[in-house]
Design a protein around this motif. Structure first.
Motif, short mmCIF file in Angstrom:
data_model
loop_
_atom_site.label_atom_id
_atom_site.label_comp_id
_atom_site.label_asym_id
_atom_site.label_seq_id
_atom_site.Cartn_x
_atom_site.Cartn_y
_atom_site.Cartn_z
N ALA A 62 -14.68 -75.72 -31.57
CA ALA A 62 -14.52 -74.69 -30.54
C ALA A 62 -14.50 -73.31 -31.18
O ALA A 62 -13.69 -73.04 -32.06
CB ALA A 62 -13.23 -74.92 -29.75
N ASP A 63 -15.41 -72.45 -30.75
CA ASP A 63 -15.45 -71.07 -31.25
C ASP A 63 -14.60 -70.17 -30.37
O ASP A 63 -14.39 -70.43 -29.18
CB ASP A 63 -16.90 -70.55 -31.24
CG ASP A 63 -17.71 -71.11 -32.38
OD1 ASP A 63 -17.13 -71.32 -33.46
OD2 ASP A 63 -18.92 -71.34 -32.19
N ASP A 106 -11.09 -62.24 -38.55
CA ASP A 106 -11.89 -63.47 -38.49
C ASP A 106 -13.21 -63.25 -39.24
O ASP A 106 -13.93 -62.28 -38.98
CB ASP A 106 -12.17 -63.83 -37.03
CG ASP A 106 -12.99 -65.11 -36.90
OD1 ASP A 106 -12.40 -66.16 -36.64
OD2 ASP A 106 -14.24 -65.04 -37.06
N GLU A 107 -13.53 -64.12 -40.17
CA GLU A 107 -14.68 -63.89 -41.05
C GLU A 107 -16.00 -63.84 -40.28
O GLU A 107 -16.89 -63.07 -40.63
CB GLU A 107 -14.73 -64.97 -42.14
CG GLU A 107 -13.63 -64.81 -43.20
CD GLU A 107 -13.88 -65.66 -44.43
OE1 GLU A 107 -14.97 -66.29 -44.50
OE2 GLU A 107 -13.01 -65.68 -45.32
N LYS A 108 -16.13 -64.66 -39.24
CA LYS A 108 -17.37 -64.66 -38.46
C LYS A 108 -17.54 -63.34 -37.72
O LYS A 108 -18.64 -62.77 -37.67
CB LYS A 108 -17.39 -65.84 -37.49
CG LYS A 108 -17.43 -67.19 -38.18
CD LYS A 108 -17.35 -68.33 -37.20
CE LYS A 108 -18.60 -68.49 -36.38
NZ LYS A 108 -18.58 -69.70 -35.53
N ILE A 109 -16.45 -62.85 -37.14
CA ILE A 109 -16.51 -61.57 -36.44
C ILE A 109 -16.78 -60.43 -37.42
O ILE A 109 -17.64 -59.58 -37.20
CB ILE A 109 -15.20 -61.32 -35.67
CG1 ILE A 109 -15.06 -62.32 -34.52
CG2 ILE A 109 -15.13 -59.89 -35.15
CD1 ILE A 109 -13.74 -62.23 -33.77
N ALA A 110 -16.03 -60.44 -38.54
CA ALA A 110 -16.17 -59.38 -39.53
C ALA A 110 -17.58 -59.33 -40.11
O ALA A 110 -18.17 -58.26 -40.27
CB ALA A 110 -15.14 -59.56 -40.64
N ARG A 111 -18.14 -60.49 -40.42
CA ARG A 111 -19.48 -60.53 -41.01
C ARG A 111 -20.54 -60.07 -40.00
O ARG A 111 -21.47 -59.35 -40.35
CB ARG A 111 -19.81 -61.94 -41.51
CG ARG A 111 -21.15 -62.05 -42.23
CD ARG A 111 -21.28 -63.38 -42.95
NE ARG A 111 -20.31 -63.48 -44.03
CZ ARG A 111 -20.49 -62.98 -45.25
NH1 ARG A 111 -21.59 -62.32 -45.55
NH2 ARG A 111 -19.58 -63.14 -46.18
N PHE A 112 -20.38 -60.47 -38.74
CA PHE A 112 -21.36 -60.08 -37.72
C PHE A 112 -21.35 -58.56 -37.54
O PHE A 112 -22.40 -57.91 -37.50
CB PHE A 112 -21.05 -60.77 -36.40
CG PHE A 112 -22.10 -60.56 -35.34
CD1 PHE A 112 -23.17 -61.43 -35.22
CD2 PHE A 112 -22.02 -59.48 -34.46
CE1 PHE A 112 -24.16 -61.23 -34.26
CE2 PHE A 112 -22.99 -59.27 -33.50
CZ PHE A 112 -24.06 -60.14 -33.40
#
Length: 355
Positions: free
Chosen positions: A116-117, A148-154
């Motif tokens: 779950a994202d 959050d790494e996914k948010i930060a990277r995006f």
């Protein structure tokens, strides 16, 4: 479902008016354009940001809201507002000059065998598609979620001209929210910025946020983000889930329903012209008697108003039967007697009755 659960746990919180006013002072609209809020609530924030901008430009406001009551309210403030979940929307890519994104803080529903994202990440990716190149993204989430790494990277990959700000002091302790304001990069290749990524991933610490993230009111008058000129009309903007209100009109106007209504109408037998085959006198009599050819018949001098009637009665008769021994048996038999009565009016107005 996740957004409903989020409302139950956290309630609905619109962006404070004071914070909206600070954001408004950081935006510089260059010309006609359209702006979008995928979870617009009552439409207050987009209305606040665009109201009182330059008189010589047109800014169209688009919003989507899952709650029916708030969506109805948003229709009063926004150019276009739809009652629908954002997941059901079909929207043109690369079209809005600005996106205001304040997503629900929750997990999206997935199957048991899927991970779950977070909604914050899903909506960031989804709504960045709708933002035009060089358009401005205003992304509002709790400060710790930026780590959050996914948010930060995006964010570090898809945006430049970046500002990371927090609510001003009068509201920060209540909301603990921060802003990411950036310009969407154009082109297929987007260079990753490790400095932005490193800064965002440290925002899990409240101490770091308080010390290193600038309150938004401190930037007012020092910097502005240019919102580019763009389209004022977005041709593709609809939900795949039709509202019940549209079903009634849609069914009424459908060809299938119209055909059904035609077939359901009471039929009247209309006779005219020459019959396919010659009718015997007995058949004509039956048609007249049954009322099948009631009405106007003939032409010119033979134009008559005709009415047929079948009169049914019971008649009792005696039947004699001679037995084998020569005796006679009398039996009363009741039969149904049918008589035909035909009335017609001649062109001269005379009434005639045929029995």
């Amino acid at each position: 479902m996740s957004q409903i659960g989020n409302k139950l746990r956290m309630g609905f919180f619109a962006t404070p008016e004071a914070q909206g006013e600070y954001i408004k002072q950081l935006l510089d609209f260059q010309g006609d354009c359209s702006v979008f809020d995928p979870t617009c609530g009552e439409g207050a924030i987009l209305h606040q940001l665009t109201k009182g901008q330059r008189e010589d430009i047109t800014i169209s406001t688009y919003g989507v809201e899952i709650d029916k009551g708030r969506a109805l309210k948003a229709k009063e403030f926004l150019t276009h507002a739809l009652h629908a979940p954002i997941e059901s929307m079909v929207i043109s890519n690369d079209v809005f000059s600005m996106v205001w994104l304040n997503p629900p803080y929750d997990f999206a529903m997935k199957n048991e065998d899927e991970r779950a994202d977070r909604k914050e990440y899903i909506e960031l990716v989804r709504n960045t598609r709708y933002l035009a190149p060089n358009g401005v993204m205003v992304y509002v989430i709790p400060s710790y979620r930026f780590s959050d790494e996914k948010i930060a990277r995006f964010l570090a990959t898809h945006f430049d001209n970046v500002g990371i700000l927090r609510f001003s002091d009068e509201d920060y302790d209540d909301f603990k929210q921060c802003y990411f304001i950036g310009t969407k990069k154009g082109g297929k290749f987007k260079e990753y910025n490790p400095k932005i990524f490193e800064f965002l991933t440290q925002m899990e610490s409240e101490e770091f946020v308080k010390k290193n993230v600038t309150p938004i009111n401190h930037l007012v008058g020092r910097h502005k983000w240019k919102v580019p000129t763009g389209r004022t009309e977005v041709k593709t903007f609809y939900t795949k889930l039709e509202g019940k209100d549209s079903y009634y009109t849609g069914i009424q106007n459908s060809k299938g329903f119209q055909a059904f209504m035609e077939r359901s109408k009471p039929r009247t037998l209309e006779l005219g012209g020459d019959p396919i085959i010659n009718l015997a006198n007995g058949q004509i009599a039956l048609l007249l008697a049954s009322g099948a050819i009631n009405g106007l018949m003939g032409k010119g001098d033979n134009y008559h108003a005709v009415q047929g009637l079948e009169m049914v009665s019971k008649v009792t008769e005696e039947e004699k039967h001679i037995n084998d021994d020569g005796s006679t048996t009398i039996k009363e038999v009741t039969r149904t007697k049918r008589e035909i009565s035909i009335k017609f009016i001649t062109p001269q107005g005379l009434v005639r009755k045929l029995v």
